[in-house]
Design a protein around this motif. Structure first.
Motif, PDB file in Angstrom:
ATOM      1  N   SER A 246      -6.734   9.701   1.997  1.00 11.44           N
ATOM      2  CA  SER A 246      -7.325  10.808   2.751  1.00 11.44           C
ATOM      3  C   SER A 246      -6.277  11.499   3.617  1.00 11.44           C
ATOM      4  CB  SER A 246      -8.474  10.307   3.622  1.00 11.44           C
ATOM      5  OG  SER A 246      -9.519   9.770   2.831  1.00 11.44           O
ATOM      6  N   LYS A 247      -5.350  10.722   4.152  1.00  7.30           N
ATOM      7  CA  LYS A 247      -4.300  11.289   5.002  1.00  7.30           C
ATOM      8  C   LYS A 247      -3.311  12.132   4.206  1.00  7.30           C
ATOM      9  CE  LYS A 247      -4.622   7.475   8.298  1.00  7.30           C
ATOM     10  NZ  LYS A 247      -3.944   6.295   8.898  1.00  7.30           N
TER      11      LYS A 247
ATOM     12  N   GLN B 263     -11.375   0.451   0.731  1.00  8.92           N
ATOM     13  CA  GLN B 263     -11.501   1.339   1.875  1.00  8.92           C
ATOM     14  C   GLN B 263     -10.151   1.601   2.529  1.00  8.92           C
ATOM     15  OE1 GLN B 263     -14.633   2.769   2.696  1.00  8.92           O
ATOM     16  NE2 GLN B 263     -13.129   4.116   3.666  1.00  8.92           N
ATOM     17  N   ILE B 264      -9.274   0.585   2.564  1.00 11.64           N
ATOM     18  CA  ILE B 264      -7.924   0.767   3.110  1.00 11.64           C
ATOM     19  C   ILE B 264      -7.180   1.847   2.320  1.00 11.64           C
ATOM     20  CG2 ILE B 264      -5.654  -0.334   3.349  1.00 11.64           C
ATOM     21  CD1 ILE B 264      -7.132  -2.931   4.037  1.00 11.64           C
TER      22      ILE B 264
ATOM     23  N   TRP C  96       0.821  -1.200   0.000  1.00 15.49           N
ATOM     24  CA  TRP C  96       0.000   0.000   0.000  1.00 15.49           C
ATOM     25  C   TRP C  96       0.862   1.260   0.000  1.00 15.49           C
ATOM     26  CZ3 TRP C  96      -4.277  -0.943  -1.926  1.00 15.49           C
ATOM     27  CH2 TRP C  96      -5.059  -2.046  -1.573  1.00 15.49           C
TER      28      TRP C  96
ATOM     29  N   ALA D 288      -8.480   4.142   0.390  1.00 13.75           N
ATOM     30  CA  ALA D 288      -9.161   5.433   0.537  1.00 13.75           C
ATOM     31  C   ALA D 288      -8.719   6.133   1.817  1.00 13.75           C
ATOM     32  CB  ALA D 288     -10.670   5.227   0.528  1.00 13.75           C
ATOM     33  N   ASP D 289      -8.581   5.370   2.902  1.00 14.01           N
ATOM     34  CA  ASP D 289      -8.127   5.959   4.167  1.00 14.01           C
ATOM     35  C   ASP D 289      -6.711   6.501   4.046  1.00 14.01           C
ATOM     36  OD1 ASP D 289     -10.561   5.283   5.248  1.00 14.01           O
ATOM     37  OD2 ASP D 289      -9.840   3.433   6.190  1.00 14.01           O
ATOM     38  N   LEU D 290      -5.836   5.757   3.351  1.00 14.98           N
ATOM     39  CA  LEU D 290      -4.454   6.215   3.170  1.00 14.98           C
ATOM     40  C   LEU D 290      -4.400   7.482   2.321  1.00 14.98           C
ATOM     41  CD1 LEU D 290      -2.668   2.785   2.545  1.00 14.98           C
ATOM     42  CD2 LEU D 290      -2.502   4.223   4.585  1.00 14.98           C
TER      43      LEU D 290
ATOM     44  N   GLU E  26     -13.140  -4.033   1.141  1.00 12.88           N
ATOM     45  CA  GLU E  26     -12.231  -3.771   2.250  1.00 12.88           C
ATOM     46  C   GLU E  26     -10.933  -3.139   1.757  1.00 12.88           C
ATOM     47  OE1 GLU E  26     -10.345  -6.222   6.033  1.00 12.88           O
ATOM     48  OE2 GLU E  26     -10.562  -7.209   4.094  1.00 12.88           O
TER      49      GLU E  26
END
Length: 607
Positions: free
Chosen positions: A445-446, A438-439, A410, A441-443, A435
């Motif tokens: 977003s940061k 979403q992983i 990732w 997407a979270d990365l 899943e």
């Protein structure tokens, strides 16, 4: 000679050709009349949707005419090819069903080609999941009907139930002769099976054929709710690796003899179903499978009403009308401690393989079929013909990369997205599951990068987001199958910069899906690139690679992220997954044939 003719003169000529084709029929159509028919249909397409079919599209129509499956690359105009073939088949008579992947594509394609069909003298309709029986009957009454495989098979089964015992044509004919004033077809929505033209054929005929379609009704709950609750409590006390063994590749649970003896002690005072050793073990095995293989947020979600809703793992879309069978749905509800739904009784059952083999003329088109050519021939008798692209494909296939851990993968994916974004290029990132999307997407977003996430959206929204994935600096995250059937058009400036960049973040269990994702880049001669980035912690590696194989892979990946031998081992794991899925589909077809033979024997014996 009539290309520049007035419309009324052209329509008069078209009707003349249509009459000739209808008179000759499917078996007697000559090469000359087929050529003339295709010529006038191509002119009708240009006069209505303003598209002049390429020679490759006409080649695709000829493949469909011969009852074969045409492999046409993404962006090569499959929708118009299907329309030309459907109109020609409708001219010969008999119902024509155009089957595609989802309700959005059904309505979109039928509407877009509506003027073309009208000019061709062909009535068209469509059937979607929200339609009432009357609307469905109107849709099937058209010459060409667009729908999905699930809707058509479900309507076919419901019609069989409506006909009850009088399914044989000879018996229905006798009834009509003896009772001429009675409407013996009341309640039926379909008018027969003749021609099926399947869009996204590999998805419909193979991927969706893993499970049969079942028509069921609620049954009395009996002892099942109490039994599922007790089984869930016992499953929580059992320790994996000690009380039971997990067969990850087969998604199965094995109970040692010691555990079976222990279960007998734990359930000594239980009533009803628990008195039978086989039933007792079945309940516990189902509860353990619900615990180990069906995870919240992956295979299902719990909605606001406290109900279990199945999630399509390939698209991330919720399917509220579906339930798992053989007590599995209730076992998952018991695990989540939500109210249990009533069990169901099966009224009718049919595999998709067996249904499509009922059509006298079956054909289809897809972007990826070569890998499944053997199965398509063995199951459906469909040969695969690869249609060349209209423009040479200039897609750049970048080196594939393997990483030892998911975290390392990732991080590398994130870095690759940042690099491409800085170069003003659009990026489409394909994930295998909701899943995983979403992983990522979270990365993202940061990092502050803007992106679009396709995650359990409606089909129309999916299509809109996918269609915009070619915009400059656009980042789109989607499951590999999301938005299928929608072309990605590049905005000005993107072509010069290098085109759409596709990143696959996990190898799928079928190589066809990987190739389908890569095919979104570099369509119709445009530039583009694709890269595969995976880790040794991905599901495919864990399920289909042995412990010693994973150790060897770890050693090889430590030497180079693009190690050729490591990729050979990964491709071997993918072929194992494909063989397992193929065996499962063959088993479903064999069960369907066995049930049909058994029921026919029982019926004959009863008579």
């Amino acid at each position: 000679p009539w290309r520049m003719a007035r419309e009324e003169d052209f329509l008069r000529h078209l009707m003349k050709v249509k009459t000739a084709v209808r008179r000759e029929g499917l078996a007697g159509t000559s090469t000359g009349s087929r050529r003339e028919a295709l010529a006038v249909l191509c002119e009708a397409a240009y006069r209505t949707v303003r598209l002049r079919p390429y020679a490759e599209q006409i080649m695709g129509v000829l493949v469909l005419e011969q009852g074969a499956l045409a492999e046409m690359a993404t962006g090569e105009g499959k929708t118009l090819t299907l329309g030309l073939a459907a109109a020609l088949a409708a001219w010969r008579g008999g119902p024509v069903h155009v089957i595609t992947a989802n309700d959005y594509l059904v309505e979109r394609d039928a509407t877009w080609l509506g003027d073309f069909y009208t000019m061709a003298g062909v009535k068209t309709g469509f059937v979607t999941g929200v339609m009432s029986p009357n609307l469905r009957r109107n849709g099937y009454a058209a010459d060409v009907t667009y729908s999905t495989s699930k809707e058509i098979v479900a309507d076919f089964l419901r019609d069989r139930l409506q006909m009850s015992r009088v399914i044989e044509p000879a018996r229905r004919l006798i009834r009509r002769l003896l009772q001429p004033g009675r409407d013996h077809d009341a309640g039926l929505v379909m008018r027969g099976l003749q021609t099926a033209i399947v869009d996204e054929a590999d998805h419909v005929l193979i991927d969706e054929a893993v499970t049969p379609l079942i028509i069921s009704r609620e049954a009395p709950p009996g002892d099942l709710p109490d039994a599922c609750g007790r089984a869930a409590e016992i499953a929580e006390k059992l320790v994996p690796g000690q009380d039971y063994l997990i067969e990850l590749r087969w998604k199965d649970i094995v109970l040692p003899e010691a555990t079976k003896d222990r279960l007998e002690e734990l359930t000594a005072g239980f009533p009803g179903l628990w008195r039978s050793p086989a039933r007792r073990e079945e309940l516990i095995l189902t509860a353990l499978k619900a615990r180990e293989f069906f995870l919240r947020g992956q295979q299902y979600v719990v909605n606001e009403d406290g109900k279990i809703v199945i999630v399509d793992e390939s698209t991330g879309r919720m399917m509220p009308q579906r339930t798992w069978k053989q007590g599995l749905h209730q076992a998952i509800e018991a695990k989540e401690k939500v109210p249990l739904t009533p069990p169901t009784d099966t009224l009718a059952r049919l595999s998709f393989q067996r249904f499509f083999r009922l059509f006298p003329h079956l054909c289809g088109v897809t972007g990826t079929a070569k890998e499944a050519a053997g199965e398509l021939w063995q199951i459906y008798g469909l040969p695969v013909v690869v249609v060349p692209t209209h423009e040479p494909c200039v897609r750049q296939r970048l080196p594939d990369l393997i990483f030892p851990t998911a975290k390392a993968k990732w991080e590398a994916v994130l870095g690759e997205i940042q690099r491409l974004h800085d170069a003003d290029l659009p990026v489409l990132v394909g994930t295998r599951s909701v899943e995983s999307s979403q992983i990522l997407a979270d990365l993202l977003s940061k990092t502050g990068l803007e992106f679009q996430l396709l995650n359990a959206l409606e089909y129309a929204q999916e299509a809109r987001i996918i269609a915009q994935a070619g915009d400059r600096k656009r980042i789109t995250i989607a499951t590999n199958m999301a938005g299928r059937g929608t072309d990605i058009k590049l905005l000005p400036g993107v072509v010069e910069a290098g085109g759409l960049q596709v990143i696959a973040t996990e190898t799928h269990e079928s190589g066809r899906v990987d190739r389908q994702l890569f095919g979104r880049a570099a369509r119709q001669g445009e530039p583009g690139a694709a890269r595969l980035m995976v880790s040794l912690e991905d599901d495919l590696v864990r399920r289909f690679t042995s412990f010693s194989g994973r150790k060897l892979l770890l050693f090889l990946v430590g030497k180079s992220a693009s190690n050729a031998l490591a990729w050979r081992l990964l491709r071997l794991a993918q072929r194992r997954a494909e063989r397992l899925a193929y065996r499962q589909r063959r088993q479903i077809l064999a069960q369907d044939d066995w049930l049909e033979e058994s029921l026919a024997f029982a019926k004959t014996g009863a008579e």
